[in-house]
Design a protein around this motif. Structure first.
Motif, mmCIF file in Angstrom:
data_model
loop_
_atom_site.group_PDB
_atom_site.id
_atom_site.type_symbol
_atom_site.label_atom_id
_atom_site.label_comp_id
_atom_site.label_asym_id
_atom_site.label_seq_id
_atom_site.Cartn_x
_atom_site.Cartn_y
_atom_site.Cartn_z
ATOM 1 N N UNK A 131 0.859 -1.399 0.028
ATOM 2 C CA UNK A 131 0.018 -0.118 0.099
ATOM 3 C C UNK A 131 0.956 1.309 0.015
ATOM 4 N N UNK A 132 2.048 1.294 0.838
ATOM 5 C CA UNK A 132 2.762 2.529 0.982
ATOM 6 C C UNK A 132 3.597 2.501 -0.439
ATOM 7 N N UNK A 133 4.112 1.368 -0.943
ATOM 8 C CA UNK A 133 4.797 1.614 -2.119
ATOM 9 C C UNK A 133 3.808 2.051 -3.380
ATOM 10 N N UNK A 134 2.755 1.620 -3.366
ATOM 11 C CA UNK A 134 1.825 2.072 -4.470
ATOM 12 C C UNK A 134 1.333 3.599 -4.371
ATOM 13 N N UNK A 135 1.193 4.014 -2.989
ATOM 14 C CA UNK A 135 1.078 5.352 -2.778
ATOM 15 C C UNK A 135 2.207 6.176 -3.332
ATOM 16 N N UNK A 189 4.270 5.407 -5.624
ATOM 17 C CA UNK A 189 4.462 5.431 -7.224
ATOM 18 C C UNK A 189 3.268 6.156 -7.630
ATOM 19 N N UNK A 190 2.082 6.238 -7.108
ATOM 20 C CA UNK A 190 1.036 7.306 -7.640
ATOM 21 C C UNK A 190 1.349 8.634 -7.502
ATOM 22 N N UNK A 191 2.107 9.149 -6.556
ATOM 23 C CA UNK A 191 2.298 10.622 -6.389
ATOM 24 C C UNK A 191 3.772 10.950 -7.034
ATOM 25 N N UNK A 192 4.229 9.754 -7.895
ATOM 26 C CA UNK A 192 5.710 10.107 -8.520
ATOM 27 C C UNK A 192 5.444 10.805 -9.901
ATOM 28 N N UNK A 193 6.158 11.443 -10.575
ATOM 29 C CA UNK A 193 6.223 11.805 -11.771
ATOM 30 C C UNK A 193 5.873 10.729 -12.895
ATOM 31 N N UNK A 194 5.515 11.186 -13.912
ATOM 32 C CA UNK A 194 5.421 10.062 -14.995
ATOM 33 C C UNK A 194 6.439 9.291 -15.657
ATOM 34 N N UNK A 195 7.531 10.037 -15.420
ATOM 35 C CA UNK A 195 8.817 9.300 -15.983
ATOM 36 C C UNK A 195 9.265 8.413 -14.915
#
Ligand SMILES: [Zn+2]
Length: 191
Positions: free
Chosen positions: A162-166, A168-174
């Motif tokens: 859950x933490x990892x996905x969160x 990744x979701x807030x990271x930039x597209x690149x």
């Protein structure tokens, strides 16, 4: 060799004087005149059996040669009273851990970016004493003040999905694409 019974005599003496201030002189007499190790016996009662024997280090109203057993000790030692572990064990653990906080990696003198304070190292328990953890080198590690107080959200555990996905979701597209490429390489099409 310790004369058998000296610790028991100190025990009985303290139990007869719960809540009263006693002096080192009285303790020495209680231990028996042949015993010069009364201080060690008192320390053992504190450290190994968790007796709440106050000294001038814990209580400013006591003089250096005065002691006070606050309450009758429980049948099962209450070791949470202990403030710390021996200086020797501390030094051993700090040395083994390379004087580095085992949770966040900071070392003494660094400025902690989280607290803004200079890092100080403590020796903390891996398994808390309240959960049965012992004062043994294998259960001790170097921790900075912030990590020791639980002030920083750094854990030795692996991050959850859950933490990892969160993240990744807030990271930039690149960055998201880089993660995608890495995962694809790792798991192929069977992921
Ligand atoms: Zn730390």
């Amino acid at each position: 060799m310790t004369k058998p019974g000296s610790k028991e005599r100190i025990r009985q003496f303290l139990l007869a004087h719960v809540g009263e201030v006693v002096t080192s002189h009285q303790l020495r007499d209680a231990a028996g005149s042949n015993v010069s190790e009364w201080a060690r016996r008192v320390r053992e009662l504190r450290l190994e059996e968790g007796w709440k024997i106050r000294t001038h280090n814990d209580d400013a109203s006591l003089k250096p040669n005065e002691y006070r057993l606050d309450e009758r000790p429980p049948a099962t030692p209450d070791l949470t009273f202990l403030r710390g572990i021996s200086a020797k064990l501390r030094a051993e653990v700090l040395d083994r851990n390379g004087f580095t906080c085992q949770m966040c990696g900071l070392t003494p003198g660094d400025i902690d970016p989280y607290t803004g304070r200079k890092v100080r190292l403590h020796v903390g328990h891996i398994i808390d004493k309240s959960l049965g953890g012992k004062d043994e080198p294998s259960n001790l590690r170097a921790l900075c003040s912030g990590c020791n107080e639980g002030a920083k959200n750094v854990t030795a555990e692996k991050p959850s999905a859950i933490w990892l996905l969160s993240q990744v979701r807030r990271a930039g597209i690149e960055e998201q694409k880089a993660v995608y490429v890495w995962l694809q390489k790792k798991f192929g099409n069977n992921g």
